[in-house]
Design a protein around this motif. Structure first.
Motif, mmCIF file in Angstrom:
data_model
loop_
_atom_site.group_PDB
_atom_site.id
_atom_site.type_symbol
_atom_site.label_atom_id
_atom_site.label_comp_id
_atom_site.label_asym_id
_atom_site.label_seq_id
_atom_site.Cartn_x
_atom_site.Cartn_y
_atom_site.Cartn_z
ATOM 1 N N GLN A 127 -3.987 -10.179 -4.635
ATOM 2 C CA GLN A 127 -4.512 -9.888 -3.309
ATOM 3 C C GLN A 127 -4.245 -11.111 -2.433
ATOM 4 O O GLN A 127 -4.639 -12.224 -2.803
ATOM 5 C CB GLN A 127 -6.016 -9.606 -3.372
ATOM 6 C CG GLN A 127 -6.429 -8.560 -4.390
ATOM 7 C CD GLN A 127 -5.903 -7.177 -4.083
ATOM 8 O OE1 GLN A 127 -5.799 -6.786 -2.924
ATOM 9 N NE2 GLN A 127 -5.555 -6.424 -5.127
ATOM 10 N N GLY A 166 -5.964 -3.790 1.090
ATOM 11 C CA GLY A 166 -5.757 -4.842 2.073
ATOM 12 C C GLY A 166 -5.880 -4.224 3.450
ATOM 13 O O GLY A 166 -5.358 -3.135 3.698
ATOM 14 N N ALA A 225 -8.053 -8.825 1.752
ATOM 15 C CA ALA A 225 -7.415 -8.098 0.649
ATOM 16 C C ALA A 225 -8.268 -8.296 -0.590
ATOM 17 O O ALA A 225 -8.565 -9.435 -0.969
ATOM 18 C CB ALA A 225 -5.998 -8.612 0.407
ATOM 19 N N SER A 258 -7.497 -0.921 -4.998
ATOM 20 C CA SER A 258 -7.523 -2.150 -4.215
ATOM 21 C C SER A 258 -7.167 -1.820 -2.769
ATOM 22 O O SER A 258 -6.641 -0.747 -2.467
ATOM 23 C CB SER A 258 -6.547 -3.175 -4.797
ATOM 24 O OG SER A 258 -5.225 -2.674 -4.808
ATOM 25 N N SER A 311 -1.807 -6.057 -0.980
ATOM 26 C CA SER A 311 -2.727 -5.607 -2.023
ATOM 27 C C SER A 311 -1.906 -4.936 -3.116
ATOM 28 O O SER A 311 -1.154 -3.988 -2.849
ATOM 29 C CB SER A 311 -3.761 -4.639 -1.438
ATOM 30 O OG SER A 311 -4.774 -4.358 -2.353
#
Length: 572
Positions: free
Chosen positions: A531, A556, A33, A554, A546
């Motif tokens: 994260q 994950g 993440a 972002s 995330s």
């Protein structure tokens, strides 16, 4: 100061405790993440190529430095909390250091007033970068792959280009004027004379060349020789104070992480020069004296806030670079000291910060980045890195492809005067040659019988409380995404107010907190970018979380199951 020290030393120091590692089922898949999809993909690529979590950390760190220049990069520093599958842990401190020519009052005018612009913009605000030394150290000491493999994704991306994103553009406003005044920075981030549109493709061959130099020459390729001399010449030409000796003498430091227990979980977290682990320990030690799980929302929040208030007050007085100042850690972290702090908390009334022994206020900006990794062997990395404020100093040395940090503002420039995050401090965090400025970065690992998690977040002064609330939610059993999305609130001693995201409290809880004497300020904006990864050692299942606050940027992700072979990694 003497009375404070005597107050601390009335407690008896007991030896630390050790905790046994249970039998485990290895993760079924690797998981990553990070704050940017490019970086997450780079980590997964390196894992699929046979790397371990530490190789992936190198790949992600270098990639974030390219695609998230507002938050981190080769011109900054970071903290790497690493846990090997057998339970051994190490904290790698790649924090920046003050140049040898730095002085206590270097940002004060003749009247003793702070010249804030010099502390946050331009090369005079830049400490000596630590991240390049950090990633080389991690690769050489703990990685399985050669640095050429772990840096390959970032090198490739720098040459083929990456798309300028929403976060890049949103944060650009903080440094647009400063960047426009620096020709090398403007050429890098405003190639057409204006801020790039979202989706514009940017190229950075200079950044690729710096990484390739690290591959060929290791640490020497950055901190010694012609490249180092070039950086020093350009920094000094523009008004900075670096010397070649500042660069050549820089080293990372391996430190013992802080360990504590709370509600049958072990928490491993960052030691000084991070303030995060000390603050977390103090807060959890205070909370150990309460059955807060059974309390109503307002009473529980009140106790959490009062614990935050006291931890941040101690941060301002006692914490700094452990290589340069004496920090009474054994006392600050002792349950008996927490009991004394707890005794000063009224269950129904806020204590104004001015009534605590004092030390002789400002928007939080997410100029930091975090990522978390677990590989299929159970190795974990929790890493937070930064250039301090968004886009750091706004200064680029020509031909390097990265911004220099403005970490000098993380020192206490003048006792009692807040930095850009509203944090205050005293002599323990004063500017001095070679010191590392105190940080709020708090990479952490939580270990329980059915979940092991790596987590962290950016957020300036709010990092510590963001991680605190995340750990509490993990202990309560929330899944990874719920923890990342958790509404946040914060208190940092001064200013004496609770900052809260708009969905952190309902109206009844706000009214109850105000009735106890708290000032609650609710903000439309959010903060942090958590994260995290979770691994269940009883089943091998993994989760990623995330932060939804930067949804679409972002990422994950859980990787495909892969076979692991190669050299055994030994922590020394």
């Amino acid at each position: 100061m003497r009375s404070r020290t005597l107050f601390l030393y009335i407690f008896i120091i007991l030896p630390g405790l050790a905790w046994a590692q249970p039998d485990t089922v290895k993760p079924k898949q690797p998981a990553v993440a990070s704050a940017n999809a490019y970086a997450t993909d780079a980590g997964l690529e390196v894992l699929a190529a046979g790397g371990n979590a530490f190789d992936a950390a190198v790949a992600i760190s270098a990639t974030l430095g390219l695609v998230e220049p507002e938050s981190s990069g080769l011109g900054g520093g970071g903290f790497f909390l690493l846990r090997k599958h057998d339970g051994h842990v190490v904290f790698v401190d790649a924090r920046e250091r003050a140049p040898a020519a730095a002085s206590r009052d270097m940002y004060l005018d003749t009247k003793g007033q702070v010249k804030r612009s010099q502390a946050i913009s331009g090369p005079l605000s830049a400490a000596i970068p630590g991240l390049p030394a950090g990633i080389v150290h991690i690769a050489e000491r703990y990685g399985r792959l050669p640095l050429s493999e772990s840096l390959k994704p970032a090198i490739r991306l720098a040459r083929v280009g990456w798309k300028f994103g929403e976060k890049n553009r949103t944060m650009f406003a903080f440094k647009a004027d400063v960047i426009a005044r620096n020709a090398a920075a403007a050429a890098l981030f405003q190639p057409d004379g204006k801020i790039p549109e979202i989706g514009s493709r940017l190229y950075n061959p200079d950044y690729a060349q710096v990484l390739e130099r690290l591959v060929r020459e290791g640490v020497a390729g950055f901190y010694h020789g012609a490249f180092a001399r070039h950086m020093v010449e350009e920094v000094r030409k523009a008004g900075g104070i670096w010397t070649i000796e500042d660069l050549s003498s820089y080293t990372v430091v391996e430190r013992e992480p802080i360990r504590l227990r709370h509600r049958h979980f072990e928490i491993i977290t960052a030691p000084p020069p991070s303030s995060g682990g000390v603050a977390l320990s103090q807060i959890f030690n205070i909370l150990d004296g309460y059955d807060y799980v059974s309390m109503d929302d307002a009473t529980r929040a009140h106790l959490f806030i009062e614990a935050m208030r006291r931890a941040y007050r101690d941060r301002a007085i006692y914490l700094g670079d452990p290589d340069h100042v004496v920090i009474p850690l054994d006392i600050l972290l002792h349950p008996a000291y927490a009991a004394g702090l707890r005794a000063s908390i009224h269950p129904d009334q806020a204590m104004p910060s001015r009534l605590l022994p004092s030390v002789s206020q400002y928007a939080e900006r997410p100029g930091t980045s975090h990522f978390s990794i677990v590989d299929q062997e159970g190795n974990m990395a929790s890493v937070t890195q930064t250039v301090n404020l968004p886009y750091g100093s706004g200064f680029v040395v020509p031909g390097t492809g990265f911004l220099l940090n403005n970490e000098m503002d993380d020192f206490s420039i003048k006792a009692g005067v807040p930095n850009a995050y509203g944090l205050i401090g005293e002599d323990a965090n004063a500017i001095a040659p070679g010191r590392r400025p105190l940080s709020s970065m708090t990479p952490s690992i939580l270990i329980g019988s059915n979940r092991v998690a790596a987590l962290g977040s950016p957020g300036g002064s709010r990092i510590i409380t963001t991680v605190l609330l995340g750990i509490l939610a993990l202990i309560d059993g929330d899944d990874a995404q719920a923890v990342a999305n958790l509404p946040r609130y914060h208190h940092q001693y001064l200013p004496d107010e609770i900052s809260a995201e708009s969905n952190a409290f309902d109206t009844e809880t706000i009214a109850a907190l105000e009735a106890k004497g708290h000032t609650v300020k609710v903000y439309d904006r959010t903060w942090g970018n958590m994260q995290l990864v979770i691994w269940d050692p009883t089943t091998g299942e993994v989760q990623v979380g995330s932060d939804f606050r930067w949804q679409g940027i972002s990422k994950g992700a859980v990787g495909e199951p892969i076979e692991k072979t190669g050299k055994e990694i030994i922590f020394r």
